[in-house]
Design a protein around this motif. Structure first.
Motif, PDB file in Angstrom:
ATOM      1  N   ASN A 116     -74.485  17.344 -59.072  1.00  0.00           N
ATOM      2  CA  ASN A 116     -74.431  17.083 -57.630  1.00  0.00           C
ATOM      3  C   ASN A 116     -73.984  15.637 -57.365  1.00  0.00           C
ATOM      4  O   ASN A 116     -74.520  14.686 -57.938  1.00  0.00           O
ATOM      5  CB  ASN A 116     -75.839  17.349 -57.061  1.00  0.00           C
ATOM      6  CG  ASN A 116     -75.924  17.062 -55.594  1.00  0.00           C
ATOM      7  OD1 ASN A 116     -75.887  15.909 -55.168  1.00  0.00           O
ATOM      8  ND2 ASN A 116     -76.035  18.108 -54.798  1.00  0.00           N
ATOM      9  N   HIS A 117     -73.014  15.510 -56.477  1.00  0.00           N
ATOM     10  CA  HIS A 117     -72.425  14.194 -56.200  1.00  0.00           C
ATOM     11  C   HIS A 117     -73.443  13.189 -55.631  1.00  0.00           C
ATOM     12  O   HIS A 117     -73.490  12.019 -56.040  1.00  0.00           O
ATOM     13  CB  HIS A 117     -71.264  14.377 -55.222  1.00  0.00           C
ATOM     14  CG  HIS A 117     -70.562  13.116 -54.886  1.00  0.00           C
ATOM     15  ND1 HIS A 117     -69.812  12.419 -55.804  1.00  0.00           N
ATOM     16  CD2 HIS A 117     -70.510  12.392 -53.752  1.00  0.00           C
ATOM     17  CE1 HIS A 117     -69.318  11.330 -55.242  1.00  0.00           C
ATOM     18  NE2 HIS A 117     -69.728  11.289 -53.990  1.00  0.00           N
ATOM     19  N   LEU A 118     -74.241  13.692 -54.704  1.00  0.00           N
ATOM     20  CA  LEU A 118     -75.248  12.834 -54.059  1.00  0.00           C
ATOM     21  C   LEU A 118     -76.257  12.301 -55.097  1.00  0.00           C
ATOM     22  O   LEU A 118     -76.582  11.110 -55.127  1.00  0.00           O
ATOM     23  CB  LEU A 118     -75.963  13.688 -53.016  1.00  0.00           C
ATOM     24  CG  LEU A 118     -77.048  13.076 -52.192  1.00  0.00           C
ATOM     25  CD1 LEU A 118     -76.421  12.204 -51.128  1.00  0.00           C
ATOM     26  CD2 LEU A 118     -77.870  14.164 -51.512  1.00  0.00           C
ATOM     27  N   SER A 120     -75.754  11.964 -58.233  1.00  0.00           N
ATOM     28  CA  SER A 120     -75.118  11.043 -59.188  1.00  0.00           C
ATOM     29  C   SER A 120     -75.047   9.627 -58.614  1.00  0.00           C
ATOM     30  O   SER A 120     -75.144   8.649 -59.352  1.00  0.00           O
ATOM     31  CB  SER A 120     -73.750  11.555 -59.635  1.00  0.00           C
ATOM     32  OG  SER A 120     -72.843  11.583 -58.569  1.00  0.00           O
ATOM     33  N   HIS A 121     -74.921   9.496 -57.276  1.00  0.00           N
ATOM     34  CA  HIS A 121     -74.948   8.141 -56.679  1.00  0.00           C
ATOM     35  C   HIS A 121     -76.294   7.457 -56.983  1.00  0.00           C
ATOM     36  O   HIS A 121     -76.350   6.251 -57.200  1.00  0.00           O
ATOM     37  CB  HIS A 121     -74.749   8.217 -55.167  1.00  0.00           C
ATOM     38  CG  HIS A 121     -73.308   8.177 -54.757  1.00  0.00           C
ATOM     39  ND1 HIS A 121     -72.461   7.144 -55.085  1.00  0.00           N
ATOM     40  CD2 HIS A 121     -72.555   9.049 -54.029  1.00  0.00           C
ATOM     41  CE1 HIS A 121     -71.257   7.365 -54.583  1.00  0.00           C
ATOM     42  NE2 HIS A 121     -71.282   8.527 -53.943  1.00  0.00           N
ATOM     43  N   ILE A 122     -77.368   8.216 -56.988  1.00  0.00           N
ATOM     44  CA  ILE A 122     -78.687   7.630 -57.298  1.00  0.00           C
ATOM     45  C   ILE A 122     -78.725   7.217 -58.774  1.00  0.00           C
ATOM     46  O   ILE A 122     -79.189   6.130 -59.125  1.00  0.00           O
ATOM     47  CB  ILE A 122     -79.822   8.651 -57.020  1.00  0.00           C
ATOM     48  CG1 ILE A 122     -79.799   9.103 -55.555  1.00  0.00           C
ATOM     49  CG2 ILE A 122     -81.182   8.049 -57.396  1.00  0.00           C
ATOM     50  CD1 ILE A 122     -80.748  10.266 -55.236  1.00  0.00           C
ATOM     51  N   VAL A 156     -76.121   6.081 -49.204  1.00  0.00           N
ATOM     52  CA  VAL A 156     -75.311   5.840 -48.002  1.00  0.00           C
ATOM     53  C   VAL A 156     -73.846   5.789 -48.410  1.00  0.00           C
ATOM     54  O   VAL A 156     -73.410   4.856 -49.072  1.00  0.00           O
ATOM     55  CB  VAL A 156     -75.714   4.529 -47.269  1.00  0.00           C
ATOM     56  CG1 VAL A 156     -76.696   4.789 -46.163  1.00  0.00           C
ATOM     57  CG2 VAL A 156     -76.264   3.477 -48.198  1.00  0.00           C
ATOM     58  N   SER A 157     -73.109   6.815 -47.998  1.00  0.00           N
ATOM     59  CA  SER A 157     -71.702   6.892 -48.408  1.00  0.00           C
ATOM     60  C   SER A 157     -70.865   7.391 -47.241  1.00  0.00           C
ATOM     61  O   SER A 157     -71.344   7.460 -46.103  1.00  0.00           O
ATOM     62  CB  SER A 157     -71.589   7.836 -49.606  1.00  0.00           C
ATOM     63  OG  SER A 157     -71.846   9.153 -49.187  1.00  0.00           O
ATOM     64  N   GLY A 158     -69.623   7.766 -47.544  1.00  0.00           N
ATOM     65  CA  GLY A 158     -68.748   8.274 -46.487  1.00  0.00           C
ATOM     66  C   GLY A 158     -69.139   9.676 -46.043  1.00  0.00           C
ATOM     67  O   GLY A 158     -68.811  10.100 -44.947  1.00  0.00           O
ATOM     68  N   THR A 319     -69.270   2.832 -55.164  1.00  0.00           N
ATOM     69  CA  THR A 319     -68.298   3.809 -54.672  1.00  0.00           C
ATOM     70  C   THR A 319     -68.069   4.867 -55.757  1.00  0.00           C
ATOM     71  O   THR A 319     -68.521   4.709 -56.895  1.00  0.00           O
ATOM     72  CB  THR A 319     -66.971   3.095 -54.304  1.00  0.00           C
ATOM     73  OG1 THR A 319     -66.686   2.144 -55.300  1.00  0.00           O
ATOM     74  CG2 THR A 319     -67.065   2.399 -52.973  1.00  0.00           C
ATOM     75  N   ASP A 320     -67.343   5.937 -55.397  1.00  0.00           N
ATOM     76  CA  ASP A 320     -67.218   7.085 -56.311  1.00  0.00           C
ATOM     77  C   ASP A 320     -66.632   6.703 -57.667  1.00  0.00           C
ATOM     78  O   ASP A 320     -65.594   6.033 -57.733  1.00  0.00           O
ATOM     79  CB  ASP A 320     -66.332   8.156 -55.650  1.00  0.00           C
ATOM     80  CG  ASP A 320     -67.046   8.798 -54.473  1.00  0.00           C
ATOM     81  OD1 ASP A 320     -68.250   8.563 -54.299  1.00  0.00           O
ATOM     82  OD2 ASP A 320     -66.378   9.541 -53.721  1.00  0.00           O
ATOM     83  N   ASN A 321     -67.293   7.134 -58.710  1.00  0.00           N
ATOM     84  CA  ASN A 321     -66.831   6.868 -60.079  1.00  0.00           C
ATOM     85  C   ASN A 321     -67.436   7.920 -61.003  1.00  0.00           C
ATOM     86  O   ASN A 321     -68.447   8.550 -60.680  1.00  0.00           O
ATOM     87  CB  ASN A 321     -67.248   5.456 -60.507  1.00  0.00           C
ATOM     88  CG  ASN A 321     -68.740   5.331 -60.683  1.00  0.00           C
ATOM     89  OD1 ASN A 321     -69.279   5.568 -61.759  1.00  0.00           O
ATOM     90  ND2 ASN A 321     -69.456   4.996 -59.610  1.00  0.00           N
TER      91      ASN A 321
HETATM   92 ZN    ZN Z   1     -69.656   9.408 -53.091  1.00  0.00          ZN
END
Ligand code: ZN
Ligand code: KG4
Length: 348
Positions: A116-118, A120-122, A156-158, A319-321
């Motif tokens: 899950n993208h969300l 992965s930000h964590i 907090v992202s786009g 940011t996304d990576n």
């Molecule tokens: Zn993102």
């Protein structure tokens, strides 16, 4: 598993306009983290055009993955796990990454996992960068999220503004989210109103640096549930403040600074409340907006005052990576999670 050289996780991230591939050595050492962006093709439209994004991703994904492996000095046969973003994000873009990951998994007989993208930000918080390695910072305990649960996380992202309560790698409860625009989206829209480019976050930050954050009293709207967010009201307030006016640069700076300050103050207030309500003194933040230096500084100062232990990723990992996709994949894989070739896009 290739235990003699450590576990190598290939991460693939194509949820929006970026095509990213990374090799992370477990638990969180970044060996490479390559990002190719199609941003310049979207700029003139003022936002990401999904058709253009996925077409570019199809063109470059092979090269990006190859380059990430070469840079990491890891051969294809030494990859132990392929972790790929399966959603949420743009449908066509996600499909490119997932299809590529499936093909590689099948051809090389390597386990596959969709993440899950969300989340992965964590998990970007559990990576060490090359810089930290050079400085020989041994933070291996810190790199193990299992030693830190439970904690609160803010993404907090786009595409998201989400508060979550994490009790385990796979026990992530959403405790607050935006009712309208995402936080990054609000930055992007306000940038548009002020006649700046896209993406707006970094441009607002730059403009705000020389503005007065107390000049205009902007507020984020109240929400029925105290941990939810709403940013459409403040965006409209900015729109009214500039309507039918030709603004001088100083006025634009003050608007940008005042808007940014109000948003950051709301994020801090709600994060603190989430920690209090969940009786935890640990807060992990991530997502593109966390690259904002004013946000990082204000969170740092405020959390120190409130005795909350705060963690945020290095700026380049907000940011996304794909490195964040690798590290989340590793921890889920260790817990026994696996996917097969039925893996599909998950837009939720
Ligand atoms: Zn993102
Ligand atoms: O996490 P991310 O790369 O992609 C999504 O998952 O959406 O976040 C992109 C968002 C954009 O809206 C962008 O304007 C915002 O993050 N952003 C920033 C900054 N850098 C990126 N917002 C405020 N300040 C920044 N320095």
């Amino acid at each position: 598993m290739n235990t003699s050289t450590g576990i190598n996780i290939l991460g693939i991230e194509t949820s929006c306009d970026e095509t990213s591939a990374a090799v992370v050595r477990a638990p969180g050492e970044i060996l490479s983290n390559e990002i190719s962006s199609s941003l310049k093709f979207h700029k003139k439209y003022g936002g990401v055009i999904p058709e253009i994004a996925s077409r570019m991703q199809l063109e470059v994904i092979c090269q990006v993955v190859d380059y990430a492996l070469r840079k990491a000095k890891v051969r294809r046969q030494d990859i132990d796990l392929i972790s790929v973003t399966s959603g949420p994000g743009l449908l066509g873009s996600l499909a490119v990454g997932i299809s590529f990951a499936k093909a590689l998994s099948l051809a090389l007989d390597i386990p596959l996992l969709g993440v899950n993208h969300l989340h992965s930000h964590i998990f970007a918080n559990f990576l060490t960068s090359a810089n930290q390695r050079k400085q020989k910072i041994k933070s291996i305990n810190f790199l193990d999220p299992r030693k830190l649960f439970p904690f609160v996380a803010l993404v907090v992202s786009g595409g998201h503004t989400t508060l979550a309560y994490l009790q385990d790698i796979d026990k992530i409860e959403i405790i607050g989210s935006t009712l309208d625009d995402a936080c990054g989206e609000a930055f992007d829209k306000v940038a548009k109103i002020l006649g700046l480019g896209y993406p707006g976050g970094p441009l607002i930050e730059r403009l705000a640096k020389r503005g007065n954050p107390n000049k205009i009293k902007f507020n984020c709207s109240n929400t029925k549930k105290s941990l939810d967010f709403s940013f459409s009201g403040i965006k409209t307030a900015v729109l009214y403040s500039v309507k039918d006016k030709v603004l001088a640069l100083d006025e634009k700076r003050d608007i940008a600074a005042s808007f940014q300050e109000a948003v950051i103050d709301t994020l801090i207030k709600k994060s603190l409340l989430a920690c209090r309500l969940n009786k935890t003194d640990q807060l992990f933040i991530g997502g593109g907006v966390v690259a904002n230096s004013r946000l990082r500084e204000k969170f740092r100062v405020q959390m120190l005052k409130e005795k909350i232990k705060l963690s945020f990723p290095a700026i380049g990992l907000c940011t996304d990576n794909a490195a964040m996709v690798s590290v989340l994949g590793y921890w889920l894989f260790k817990k026994g999670y696996r996917d097969n070739l039925d893996l599909s896009v998950n837009l939720n």
